[in-house]
Scaffold this motif. Structure first.
Motif, PDB file in Angstrom:
ATOM      1  N   LEU A 124       3.147   3.301  -9.851  1.00  0.00           N
ATOM      2  CA  LEU A 124       1.909   2.768  -9.622  1.00  0.00           C
ATOM      3  C   LEU A 124       0.639   3.809  -9.142  1.00  0.00           C
ATOM      4  O   LEU A 124      -0.276   3.468  -9.556  1.00  0.00           O
ATOM      5  CB  LEU A 124       2.101   1.917  -8.529  1.00  0.00           C
ATOM      6  CG  LEU A 124       3.005   0.656  -8.372  1.00  0.00           C
ATOM      7  CD1 LEU A 124       3.138  -0.241  -7.167  1.00  0.00           C
ATOM      8  CD2 LEU A 124       2.485  -0.334  -9.397  1.00  0.00           C
ATOM      9  N   TRP A 125       1.134   4.987  -8.801  1.00  0.00           N
ATOM     10  CA  TRP A 125       0.206   5.853  -8.070  1.00  0.00           C
ATOM     11  C   TRP A 125       0.350   7.253  -8.785  1.00  0.00           C
ATOM     12  O   TRP A 125       1.682   7.746  -8.779  1.00  0.00           O
ATOM     13  CB  TRP A 125       0.462   6.074  -6.606  1.00  0.00           C
ATOM     14  CG  TRP A 125      -0.151   4.761  -5.787  1.00  0.00           C
ATOM     15  CD1 TRP A 125      -1.495   4.255  -5.810  1.00  0.00           C
ATOM     16  CD2 TRP A 125       0.502   3.773  -5.236  1.00  0.00           C
ATOM     17  NE1 TRP A 125      -1.648   3.330  -5.155  1.00  0.00           N
ATOM     18  CE2 TRP A 125      -0.261   2.764  -4.709  1.00  0.00           C
ATOM     19  CE3 TRP A 125       2.203   3.662  -5.347  1.00  0.00           C
ATOM     20  CZ2 TRP A 125       0.245   1.641  -3.974  1.00  0.00           C
ATOM     21  CZ3 TRP A 125       2.451   2.402  -4.422  1.00  0.00           C
ATOM     22  CH2 TRP A 125       1.858   1.333  -3.846  1.00  0.00           C
ATOM     23  N   VAL A 144      -2.660  -3.950 -11.593  1.00  0.00           N
ATOM     24  CA  VAL A 144      -2.212  -3.893 -10.045  1.00  0.00           C
ATOM     25  C   VAL A 144      -2.215  -5.140  -9.536  1.00  0.00           C
ATOM     26  O   VAL A 144      -3.315  -5.660  -9.662  1.00  0.00           O
ATOM     27  CB  VAL A 144      -2.952  -2.946  -9.337  1.00  0.00           C
ATOM     28  CG1 VAL A 144      -2.391  -3.173  -7.766  1.00  0.00           C
ATOM     29  CG2 VAL A 144      -2.598  -1.366 -10.021  1.00  0.00           C
ATOM     30  N   PHE A 168      -5.973   6.267  -3.100  1.00  0.00           N
ATOM     31  CA  PHE A 168      -5.328   5.499  -3.906  1.00  0.00           C
ATOM     32  C   PHE A 168      -5.647   5.735  -5.388  1.00  0.00           C
ATOM     33  O   PHE A 168      -6.386   5.296  -5.673  1.00  0.00           O
ATOM     34  CB  PHE A 168      -4.956   4.445  -3.406  1.00  0.00           C
ATOM     35  CG  PHE A 168      -4.645   4.056  -2.042  1.00  0.00           C
ATOM     36  CD1 PHE A 168      -3.441   4.472  -1.481  1.00  0.00           C
ATOM     37  CD2 PHE A 168      -5.715   3.303  -1.359  1.00  0.00           C
ATOM     38  CE1 PHE A 168      -3.285   4.231  -0.082  1.00  0.00           C
ATOM     39  CE2 PHE A 168      -5.529   3.212   0.243  1.00  0.00           C
ATOM     40  CZ  PHE A 168      -4.337   3.616   0.635  1.00  0.00           C
ATOM     41  N   ARG A 172       6.267   1.855  -0.405  1.00  0.00           N
ATOM     42  CA  ARG A 172       5.158   0.790  -0.459  1.00  0.00           C
ATOM     43  C   ARG A 172       5.303  -0.007   0.883  1.00  0.00           C
ATOM     44  O   ARG A 172       6.440  -0.335   1.385  1.00  0.00           O
ATOM     45  CB  ARG A 172       5.607  -0.347  -1.592  1.00  0.00           C
ATOM     46  CG  ARG A 172       5.208   0.431  -3.070  1.00  0.00           C
ATOM     47  CD  ARG A 172       5.448  -0.847  -3.773  1.00  0.00           C
ATOM     48  NE  ARG A 172       6.595  -1.417  -3.999  1.00  0.00           N
ATOM     49  CZ  ARG A 172       7.164  -2.580  -4.531  1.00  0.00           C
ATOM     50  NH1 ARG A 172       6.242  -3.271  -5.292  1.00  0.00           N
ATOM     51  NH2 ARG A 172       8.449  -2.657  -4.638  1.00  0.00           N
ATOM     52  N   THR A 205      -2.663  11.039  -4.551  1.00  0.00           N
ATOM     53  CA  THR A 205      -2.543   9.938  -3.663  1.00  0.00           C
ATOM     54  C   THR A 205      -2.005  10.399  -2.126  1.00  0.00           C
ATOM     55  O   THR A 205      -1.238  11.021  -2.212  1.00  0.00           O
ATOM     56  CB  THR A 205      -1.652   8.920  -4.500  1.00  0.00           C
ATOM     57  OG1 THR A 205      -2.296   8.454  -5.469  1.00  0.00           O
ATOM     58  CG2 THR A 205      -1.419   7.756  -3.404  1.00  0.00           C
ATOM     59  N   CYS A 244      -5.569  -0.635  -0.094  1.00  0.00           N
ATOM     60  CA  CYS A 244      -5.600  -1.006  -1.495  1.00  0.00           C
ATOM     61  C   CYS A 244      -6.298  -2.488  -1.793  1.00  0.00           C
ATOM     62  O   CYS A 244      -5.981  -3.126  -0.935  1.00  0.00           O
ATOM     63  CB  CYS A 244      -3.928  -1.003  -1.926  1.00  0.00           C
ATOM     64  SG  CYS A 244      -3.148   0.680  -1.888  1.00  0.00           S
ATOM     65  N   HIS A 255      -4.661   4.948  -8.940  1.00  0.00           N
ATOM     66  CA  HIS A 255      -3.793   3.958  -9.363  1.00  0.00           C
ATOM     67  C   HIS A 255      -3.686   4.177 -10.896  1.00  0.00           C
ATOM     68  O   HIS A 255      -4.602   4.672 -11.466  1.00  0.00           O
ATOM     69  CB  HIS A 255      -4.383   2.490  -9.393  1.00  0.00           C
ATOM     70  CG  HIS A 255      -4.656   1.935  -7.939  1.00  0.00           C
ATOM     71  ND1 HIS A 255      -3.451   1.433  -7.486  1.00  0.00           N
ATOM     72  CD2 HIS A 255      -5.556   2.140  -6.970  1.00  0.00           C
ATOM     73  CE1 HIS A 255      -3.844   1.165  -6.169  1.00  0.00           C
ATOM     74  NE2 HIS A 255      -4.902   1.553  -5.866  1.00  0.00           N
ATOM     75  N   GLU A 267       0.832  -1.251  -0.030  1.00  0.00           N
ATOM     76  CA  GLU A 267      -0.035   0.014   0.116  1.00  0.00           C
ATOM     77  C   GLU A 267       0.852   1.205  -0.043  1.00  0.00           C
ATOM     78  O   GLU A 267       1.825   1.259   0.815  1.00  0.00           O
ATOM     79  CB  GLU A 267      -1.017  -0.091   1.315  1.00  0.00           C
ATOM     80  CG  GLU A 267      -1.563   1.336   1.469  1.00  0.00           C
ATOM     81  CD  GLU A 267      -2.521   1.149   2.968  1.00  0.00           C
ATOM     82  OE1 GLU A 267      -2.210   1.972   3.711  1.00  0.00           O
ATOM     83  OE2 GLU A 267      -2.923  -0.026   3.159  1.00  0.00           O
ATOM     84  N   TYR A 268       0.369   2.306  -0.699  1.00  0.00           N
ATOM     85  CA  TYR A 268       1.052   3.496  -0.763  1.00  0.00           C
ATOM     86  C   TYR A 268       1.044   4.146   0.756  1.00  0.00           C
ATOM     87  O   TYR A 268       0.037   4.239   1.153  1.00  0.00           O
ATOM     88  CB  TYR A 268       0.425   4.535  -1.793  1.00  0.00           C
ATOM     89  CG  TYR A 268       0.889   5.795  -1.713  1.00  0.00           C
ATOM     90  CD1 TYR A 268       2.244   6.323  -2.585  1.00  0.00           C
ATOM     91  CD2 TYR A 268       0.570   6.968  -0.762  1.00  0.00           C
ATOM     92  CE1 TYR A 268       2.371   7.431  -2.754  1.00  0.00           C
ATOM     93  CE2 TYR A 268       1.069   8.126  -0.784  1.00  0.00           C
ATOM     94  CZ  TYR A 268       2.045   8.541  -1.951  1.00  0.00           C
ATOM     95  OH  TYR A 268       2.518   9.598  -1.755  1.00  0.00           O
TER      96      TYR A 268
END
Length: 633
Positions: free
Chosen positions: A466-467, A444, A484, A249, A475, A419, A486, A239-240
């Motif tokens: 990714l984000w 993802v 989030f 992450r 984000t 996420c 994406h 997860e961010y």
């Protein structure tokens, strides 16, 4: 465990240590400092220095099969040196790549360019390349579904894998070329090491591994709490997060518990570490699956109350043994166990371990019924912007290279937004849903290795891939804000993120203008799914692609107009009843016509499909225009 991700991490995750490579001349010692710069020292076997040099953005080092050359990616270049550190050649970067003394092969998606003897040739495979290696017989190249031997006469399929399996890595040297095949059975997940024996790939060495996307794997361990049920999740794997300057992450799963709740070992093993990373709130216990100094995997239990910890380094534990109790968390009523699957080596571990995968996917019981959910992105289901920019586009006039952004979240038995486990997207013409231009692509999937604990540079490179993080799609991941956004199109479909994935996009310029449907599917680890779609309009000034057919006997001449920006066209044969899959690839041509010199259909009716493509696009992502049904011979 070796994987595609592990191969990429050989150098870029070495911020805390060094690695060495053997060549015919001696050794290459590689060291990456905390600033992300790589220092290479070429030495004789006696230790005398031959040459030193430094590079930034250094990754994916490789020694040629005869050990005469050393190659690596640095920024936008593939550099090839001899065993003494002297430059031999340089090429535009691509990944994966394979180097030998006679040739260099570089992949971009499904396209492979081979440079040998001053001559360049190209080959296009039906799917993106996941790995390559040179053998005495030619280039062994693998996609997720098959392996090919590429030589001067084209390619020959040497291995096809079964439905539900996939190749995730291919590499090695001339005497140990091999591919890794991953799959899932009703008992557990497994991997096959497929060895190249000079004429074909031979399967052997099956063993359990981490999960395959969209497969339910064997659940191997109970909850570290009592009773053995899925606890509420406060933060998910990968997860961010951003609690300071640099986002990262999340290297584990946060299992929410109560103050001083007992924590138990989920598996037997040897205690390798009892340490804190930052004061009294960060004491942790690491338990390896096996004792001794050899590399092994293990389990991390973090945020324990120091006086409660009941084990010491060197102890052995059984499944269910008491380890300690949760320390009351000082912020946001967030008392939790940070739980991770890790790998390291040595009889003791110092905290710089590698996270090997999502532990939630291994749990005995993860069932819950709430699916992920979509929030608005830039006022609609999805946001669109020019590739790798913050120039946002109106969905009724998309043009050029486009990034697609989805705002997706999930809740797992708690109020905290985390996420989703998996996100896929699918694009098709509004009036032709059976002919997708993007076919259920995996954007993802939160599993695989994370090098945050090693201080590696790889994770910092992956986060912006990714984000999206700007004023339109901000984000965020902290105690107060979880959003989030994406970037779905920064993916080559493998589920294994790489820094180079930000070169991917939705190339609208290769498609006829008109309305298309973008459908997004988000799933959690229990398989609950949320599906939503949005209609967009492409406006590049491209009229519909008309495919003309002239039939003479058993020959068929296909012709079409040139599409703006197209470098080549892929011609597929699709038997009836037609399917979503592209069908059989007949040719990749630069011209706007193709002569089919064969009985053009094995059934009484069928279709041909022509896909326009350029160097950055993949088969299945471009124009799906097909003829009307053609009568057979």
């Amino acid at each position: 465990m070796t994987s595609c991700a592990a191969a990429l991490l050989v150098c870029v995750s070495l911020a805390a240590h060094t690695d060495s490579f053997s060549t015919r001349h001696g050794m290459v010692r590689v060291e990456v400092n905390a600033g992300g710069f790589c220092r290479m020292a070429f030495t004789t076997r006696a230790g005398d220095t031959l040459h030193t040099l430094t590079r930034s953005a250094f990754r994916s080092p490789q020694v040629s099969p005869d050990r005469l050359l050393f190659a690596f990616l640095a920024g936008d270049r593939l550099e090839v040196l001899d065993g003494q550190g002297r430059p031999v050649a340089a090429y535009a970067a691509g990944s994966p790549y394979a180097v030998s003394s006679g040739a260099v092969a570089i992949a971009q998606g499904s396209a492979i360019r081979i440079q040998a003897g001053g001559v360049q040739r190209s080959t296009v495979l039906p799917r993106p390349v996941v790995g390559m290696t040179w053998t005495p017989e030619g280039l062994l190249a693998a996609t997720s579904a098959e392996a090919y031997l590429v030589d001067g006469n084209g390619r020959a399929s040497v291995l096809r894998i079964e439905p539900g399996e996939r190749i995730t890595w291919c590499g090695g040297d001339a005497h140990a070329a091999r591919c890794i095949i991953r799959g899932c059975s009703r008992v557990n997940d497994w991997v096959v090491w497929a060895q190249w024996d000079g004429t074909a790939m031979r399967r052997d060495s099956m063993r359990a591994v981490s999960p395959v996307p969209r497969k339910v794997r064997s659940r191997g361990f109970p909850s570290p709490f009592l009773p053995d049920t899925l606890p509420p999740i406060g933060n998910s794997y990968g997860e961010y997060q951003k609690y300071g300057v640099t986002p990262y992450r999340h290297p584990g799963v946060d299992l929410l518990g109560s103050h001083y709740e007992p924590v138990y070992a989920v598996a037997p093993g040897a205690v390798k570490a009892v340490l804190t990373t930052s004061g009294s709130y960060h004491w942790r216990v690491a338990i390896g699956d096996s004792a001794g100094p050899a590399p092994s995997e293990g389990w991390l239990y973090a945020h324990l109350d120091l006086p409660s910890i009941a084990v010491s380094v060197g102890d052995t534990v059984a499944q269910g043994d008491y380890l300690g109790a949760l320390i009351p968390w000082p912020v946001a009523d967030f008392t939790h166990l940070h739980f991770a699957r890790i790998a390291d080596q040595g009889t003791t571990w110092n905290g710089q371990w590698l996270c090997t995968g999502n532990p939630l996917l291994l749990a005995t019981e993860i069932q819950e019924t709430d699916p992920p959910f979509f929030d608005e992105a830039n006022g609609a289901l999805l946001a669109f912007c020019d590739d790798n920019t913050s120039t946002y586009l109106a969905p009724d006039s998309l043009a050029g290279l486009v990034d697609i952004i989805a705002h997706v979240g999930d809740r797992i038995k708690s109020s905290w937004v985390v996420c989703a486990q998996e996100i896929r997207y699918h694009i098709y013409p509004q009036d032709a849903p059976s002919f997708p231009v993007v076919d259920d692509r995996l954007a993802v999937y939160f599993d695989g290795e994370i090098d945050v604990y090693q201080g590696g540079a790889f994770d910092e490179l992956i986060v912006p891939v990714l984000w999206k993080h700007d004023t339109v799609c901000p984000t965020a991941g902290d105690y107060d804000d979880r959003r989030f956004y994406h970037i779905l199109t920064n993916s080559n479909g493998t589920g294994i993120p790489e820094p180079s994935d930000d070169a991917n996009s939705f190339n609208t310029a290769l498609l006829p203008d008109g309305q298309y449907v973008v459908r997004v599917t988000a799933r959690d680890a229990s398989g609950n799914a949320a599906v939503d779609s949005m209609t967009v309009t492409l406006a590049n000034g491209n009229p519909p692609l008309e495919l003309c057919c002239e039939k003479t006997g058993h020959d068929l001449l296909l012709s079409w107009r040139r599409m703006n920006g197209a470098a080549r066209y892929l011609v597929y044969q699709i038997p009836m009843p037609y399917a979503v899959e592209p069908g059989r690839l007949l040719a990749a041509v630069a011209d706007t016509c193709f002569l089919v010199r064969e009985p053009f259909l094995n059934t009484t009716q069928g279709y041909y499909r022509v896909l326009a493509t350029d160097a950055r696009s993949q088969p299945g992502e471009t124009d799906p225009c097909a003829t009307p049904a053609l009568e057979g011979p």
